[in-house]
Scaffold this motif. Structure first.
Motif, PDB file in Angstrom:
ATOM      1  N   UNK A 307       0.849  -1.196   0.000  1.00 20.86           N
ATOM      2  CA  UNK A 307       0.000   0.000   0.000  1.00 20.86           C
ATOM      3  C   UNK A 307       0.885   1.247   0.000  1.00 20.86           C
ATOM      4  N   UNK A 308       0.505   2.275   0.714  1.00 25.11           N
ATOM      5  CA  UNK A 308       1.272   3.515   0.753  1.00 25.11           C
ATOM      6  C   UNK A 308       2.322   3.510   1.851  1.00 25.11           C
ATOM      7  N   UNK A 309       2.225   2.555   2.787  1.00 27.92           N
ATOM      8  CA  UNK A 309       3.149   2.509   3.908  1.00 27.92           C
ATOM      9  C   UNK A 309       3.964   1.220   3.851  1.00 27.92           C
ATOM     10  N   UNK A 310       5.264   1.310   3.813  1.00 33.58           N
ATOM     11  CA  UNK A 310       6.082   0.091   3.791  1.00 33.58           C
ATOM     12  C   UNK A 310       6.261  -0.474   5.188  1.00 33.58           C
ATOM     13  N   UNK A 311       5.143  -0.735   5.881  1.00 35.94           N
ATOM     14  CA  UNK A 311       5.194  -1.231   7.257  1.00 35.94           C
ATOM     15  C   UNK A 311       3.930  -2.018   7.550  1.00 35.94           C
ATOM     16  N   UNK A 312       3.977  -2.810   8.624  1.00 31.63           N
ATOM     17  CA  UNK A 312       2.813  -3.540   9.092  1.00 31.63           C
ATOM     18  C   UNK A 312       2.008  -2.628  10.008  1.00 31.63           C
ATOM     19  N   UNK A 313       0.702  -2.525   9.765  1.00 30.01           N
ATOM     20  CA  UNK A 313      -0.156  -1.665  10.584  1.00 30.01           C
ATOM     21  C   UNK A 313      -1.339  -2.490  11.072  1.00 30.01           C
ATOM     22  N   UNK A 314      -1.627  -2.386  12.383  1.00 31.57           N
ATOM     23  CA  UNK A 314      -2.785  -3.076  12.925  1.00 31.57           C
ATOM     24  C   UNK A 314      -3.341  -2.301  14.105  1.00 31.57           C
ATOM     25  N   UNK A 315      -4.571  -2.609  14.449  1.00 28.77           N
ATOM     26  CA  UNK A 315      -5.199  -2.082  15.657  1.00 28.77           C
ATOM     27  C   UNK A 315      -5.778  -3.266  16.414  1.00 28.77           C
ATOM     28  N   UNK A 316      -5.659  -3.215  17.759  1.00 35.08           N
ATOM     29  CA  UNK A 316      -6.151  -4.333  18.542  1.00 35.08           C
ATOM     30  C   UNK A 316      -6.643  -3.836  19.902  1.00 35.08           C
ATOM     31  N   UNK A 317      -7.542  -4.596  20.495  1.00 32.03           N
ATOM     32  CA  UNK A 317      -8.112  -4.294  21.800  1.00 32.03           C
ATOM     33  C   UNK A 317      -7.129  -4.673  22.906  1.00 32.03           C
ATOM     34  N   UNK A 318      -7.353  -4.194  24.138  1.00 34.17           N
ATOM     35  CA  UNK A 318      -6.435  -4.531  25.243  1.00 34.17           C
ATOM     36  C   UNK A 318      -6.262  -6.029  25.462  1.00 34.17           C
ATOM     37  N   UNK A 319      -7.245  -6.837  25.068  1.00 31.96           N
ATOM     38  CA  UNK A 319      -7.098  -8.284  25.258  1.00 31.96           C
ATOM     39  C   UNK A 319      -6.379  -8.966  24.094  1.00 31.96           C
ATOM     40  N   UNK A 391       3.709   1.133  19.443  1.00 33.66           N
ATOM     41  CA  UNK A 391       2.295   1.125  19.838  1.00 33.66           C
ATOM     42  C   UNK A 391       1.890   2.498  20.369  1.00 33.66           C
ATOM     43  N   UNK A 392       0.711   2.942  19.972  1.00 34.80           N
ATOM     44  CA  UNK A 392       0.108   4.155  20.540  1.00 34.80           C
ATOM     45  C   UNK A 392      -1.216   3.745  21.185  1.00 34.80           C
ATOM     46  N   UNK A 400      -9.192   6.003  29.800  1.00 36.15           N
ATOM     47  CA  UNK A 400      -9.034   4.555  29.792  1.00 36.15           C
ATOM     48  C   UNK A 400      -8.683   4.091  28.377  1.00 36.15           C
ATOM     49  N   UNK A 401      -7.771   3.106  28.296  1.00 37.44           N
ATOM     50  CA  UNK A 401      -7.337   2.614  26.984  1.00 37.44           C
ATOM     51  C   UNK A 401      -8.481   1.849  26.342  1.00 37.44           C
ATOM     52  N   UNK A 402      -8.850   2.277  25.129  1.00 37.99           N
ATOM     53  CA  UNK A 402      -9.894   1.604  24.380  1.00 37.99           C
ATOM     54  C   UNK A 402      -9.316   0.697  23.303  1.00 37.99           C
TER      55      UNK A 402
END
Length: 815
Positions: A307-319, A391-392, A400-402
């Motif tokens: 894609x446009x970013x030469x990196x792995x990108x993901x989002x995940x929940x606290x669990x 990680x952000x 609280x972290x969502x």
């Protein structure tokens, strides 16, 4: 007159407007979330990212915080300017653009691995560039994204590695041990020149020697036993692939004298980890020094632009539940996005590392919302790799972290370089000891500054004679001119060059690599040349081998079926098709259970193979296409085909054998009846033989009684009849022999010591009576030497030869 809308029409219109309002709100939410994702990704990157417009020349419209750290300019100083101020010169910028546009047109992106850039303070640094075009929703080109990575650290590690290699080159060229390489057929492919000092043979003579000519039979037996053991250990997944084995060998020098050497041997592997040969170091034990052996470890690098970013990108929940993954993430783990979302991302992390990773991503707070860490990851093929993640934490209004937004990159290459740098001293020593590649270092004029033995020998000179030569002195004029053009190109561009050529029937793989000073200017050049003639021939042999495999597979005498682990048929040969009456197309749509008369038996077979790894001599019933059943013997084994495991099944129709067994069992019953009849006949025969033995005993008794009644009384009268001395002696012998006839002596002598001649029996009897050799000669009218000859034969035949035992004593013991 305008018609007024009815109530129904107005109500319908209101519903449409409400629906459009909801859809508009959804689009706004999606746009806001997409914008938030882009901004957080853009801000959290460690590499410098520039957004450029589509003008000519290109101008910077925006950059991320990492650009400030990499180049030293603030974000306010860079937007609105062309990128010329970031390049070391206008010529460098033009060279960059010349490569950019053709690459974009050809493959849709541009990647430049090693390019010098300039910071605000004027310092230069090496960088890696990735450029991709930006297009709007109408597919119109609107600008560019340029990702710049500072690779100074990597360059420093590579330089340290190069210096380590140079330190040990001198050691490799002056080592006194014999370094050799054998292929898997135990034929020499390389021997170092030190073999002549050790054995007296030249390199060519040593390579032509057979094992029997070079080593004693016992040493060959030890070597073959060690070779067999090492091949067996290869089947053990827990065995150390870099193991070294040491054995002592006895061999022959050229002058015929014996030499005892110690050989340290390790296994050579190709880039796929397969056995390629044996690397050995042999030394005279009397001059032995400690040496270390190491095996080259293959290197793999993983880079990808997605894609446009030469990196792995993901989002995940606290669990750990994944809520979003980009295409680069999917490509790395070889899965689709829908198969990853809602899954636990911990499944890709080795079990021992999971708690540590969880502590990392749970550590951010609002004061420090970003954390960067490294961890191991399990790749789709099961190997262990390394990734770096930033990680952000995303907080709600209650702090609280969502959710977590994470950007990662593959750092396996960096980890490998770091590990190699730590191990380089030991590795380079072993590699240089076994180096067969021509290596030389030249200056800009083509003068040889450094050269190894291999390269010098190819020039037909010694190392000392080669130092100081220029290309036009050791190469033909046209070849020297071409080499000078290539050298100038590498020195000017600062980039390595690789090419192959053919000289006098041999093929060489050549590499030119510039050596840069602290200012990044190339002044010297390293040249590597590897003889790849054998590899060329091997490739041709490999193609022939593949044709041979197909021929063997199709012409095999037994049926062969290759199937997936679940039993689905991949391929079957002509024998299977002929036995079952199927076509190849029909077989490839079937499974092993379809071939079995009882599918449950097939299930048990596959379960047994999964548990044991292989099954031998599994007898089952298979069915043909016409429904008839036949008996088959199966041998099934799990083998690796490429990167997957398959079931390799050999099939043999044993229906005729089973029918023959039934016939044989019937024949055995008939033989049992005949055997019983023979046993009864044998019993009757034994009774008859016992009766004959009794008759024999009775006959012997009668002979003894008759001798004593009819002969002995006359012998007694003859003794008192006035015989002379000679006649008395003969009478004494006659009486003695007559006693022997009816005594156990003659029987024992003739039965225990078979083979005595009549004359030897006479001599033995007289010796037993105490007669001397001379007396025996007179009595038998023979010579003394003849009697001695017969006495010696008697001693030999009754087991007294070369013994001091008395012959008369031994003969008397036979009574």
């Amino acid at each position: 007159m305008t018609r007024k809308s009815s109530y129904v029409e107005l109500k319908q219109r209101v519903a449409e407007l409400e629906k459009q309002a909801v859809e508009q709100k959804c689009r706004e939410v999606a746009l806001r979330e997409s914008k938030e994702l882009f901004e957080k990704t853009f801000e959290s990157q460690k590499d410098a990212i520039f957004i450029l417009n589509a003008d000519v020349p290109l101008k910077i419209t925006d950059c991320n915080p990492a650009a400030e750290k990499v180049f030293g300019y603030t974000r306010q100083e860079m937007p609105g300017r062309t990128t010329e101020f970031l390049h070391i010169s206008r010529a460098a910028l033009e060279d960059f653009q010349k490569q950019l546009y053709p690459s974009i047109a050809k493959q849709g992106f541009f990647h430049l691995n090693d390019f010098m850039m300039k910071r605000k303070d004027g310092t230069l640094f090496p960088s890696e560039h990735t450029v991709v075009p930006l297009n709007n929703e109408k597919a119109e080109h609107t600008g560019w994204v340029n990702v710049v990575r500072d690779i100074t650290g990597r360059k420093q590690m590579e330089e340290a590695l190069r210096e380590s290699e140079e330190r040990y080159r001198l050691l490799a060229e002056n080592v006194s041990d014999v370094i050799w390489i054998r292929d898997m057929n135990l034929r020499f492919t390389y021997i170092s020149p030190s073999v002549e000092k050790l054995t007296g043979y030249s390199v060519e003579e040593a390579m032509a020697l057979t094992l029997a000519e070079a080593y004693t039979p016992h040493s060959i037996e030890l070597a073959m036993e060690a070779f067999s053991e090492e091949l067996s250990r290869e089947k053990d997944d827990q065995s150390d692939p870099s193991r070294v084995r040491t054995i002592e060998m006895e061999g022959y020098r050229k002058d015929g004298s014996m030499i005892r050497t110690e050989a340290k041997m390790g296994i050579l592997r190709d880039s796929n980890g397969h056995l390629a040969g044996i690397l050995g170091v042999s030394r005279d034990i009397t001059e032995r020094k400690q040496a270390e052996m190491a095996i080259r470890i293959s290197e793999e690098r993983y880079r990808s632009l997605v894609e446009d970013m030469p990196a792995l990108v993901c989002r995940f929940l606290p669990d750990g539940t994944l809520t979003f993954v980009n295409s680069r993430y999917c490509a790395f783990f070889d899965k689709k996005g829908e198969d990853l979302v809602d899954q636990d991302f911990f499944q890709f992390i080795p079990e021992p590392d999971r708690e540590k990773v969880k502590r990392h991503f749970m550590s951010p707070d609002q004061a420090r919302p970003i954390v960067t860490y490294e961890h191991r990851v399990i790749s789709p093929n099961g190997s262990i790799q390394w990734q770096q993640w930033t990680d952000r934490a995303l907080f709600d209004e209650k702090a609280e972290v969502q959710e977590y937004q994470s950007v990662g990159m593959d750092i396996t290459e960096r980890k490998e370089v770091e590990n190699k740098l730590l191990e380089s001293e030991a590795r380079m020593r072993a590699l240089l000891d076994a180096l067969t590649e021509s290596v030389m270092l030249i200056d800009a004029e083509g003068t040889i500054l450094v050269i190894n033995d291999t390269a010098a020998r190819r020039l037909g000179k010694s190392v000392e004679e080669s130092i100081g030569l220029r290309m036009n002195e050791y190469l033909p004029e046209d070849v020297a001119a071409l080499r000078k053009t290539l050298v100038d190109k590498v020195l000017l561009s600062g980039k390595g060059l690789r090419f192959q050529d053919e000289r006098q029937g041999k093929y060489f793989d050549n590499s030119m690599a510039p050596i840069l000073d602290e200012n990044g200017k190339a002044k010297e050049l390293a040249i590597f040349a590897q003889d790849i003639t054998e590899e060329k021939h091997l490739m041709e042999a490999l193609r022939a081998s593949e044709q041979h495999y197909r021929l063997v597979f199709e012409k095999a005498a037994t049926g062969i079926v290759i199937a997936h682990s679940d039993g689905t048929v991949i391929e079957a040969n002509e024998v299977v098709a002929k036995i079952g009456g199927y076509t190849h197309e029909e077989l490839e749509r079937m499974s092993l259970s379809d071939l079995c008369a009882d599918p449950h038996d097939c299930t048990r077979l596959i379960d047994a193979v999964r548990e044991e790894g292989s099954v031998r001599d599994w007898e089952t019933e298979l069915k043909r296409k016409d429904g008839t059943v036949y008996t088959a013997l199966l041998n099934v084994e799990v083998v690796e085909l490429g990167r997957r495991k398959v079931l390799f099944t050999s099939l043999c129709d044993i229906t005729p054998l089973r029918e023959a067994e039934k016939s044989l069992k019937s024949r055995e019953k008939q033989l049992d009846i005949k055997t019983k009849n023979l046993e009864e006949a044998n019993t009757a025969l034994r009774v008859l033989l016992n009766s004959r033995e009794q008759d024999k005993i009775e006959l012997e008794k009668k002979v003894v009684i008759n001798v004593r009644r009819l002969i002995e009384p006359y012998l007694t009268k003859l003794k008192s009849s006035g015989l002379d001395e000679r006649q008395a002696t003969y009478l004494e012998i006659l009486e003695s022999n007559l006693k022997d006839i009816v005594s156990p002596f003659a029987a024992k002598l003739s039965s225990v010591y078979l083979g005595l001649t009549p004359k030897e029996l006479q001599v033995a009897g007289l010796v037993r009576e105490g007669k001397t050799t001379k007396e025996i000669a007179e009595l038998l009218d023979s010579s003394v030497s003849a009697i001695r000859f017969h006495r010696e034969n008697v001693r030999k035949k009754i087991g007294l030869r070369n013994q001091k035992a008395n012959l008369r004593s031994r003969l008397l013991s036979l009574k």
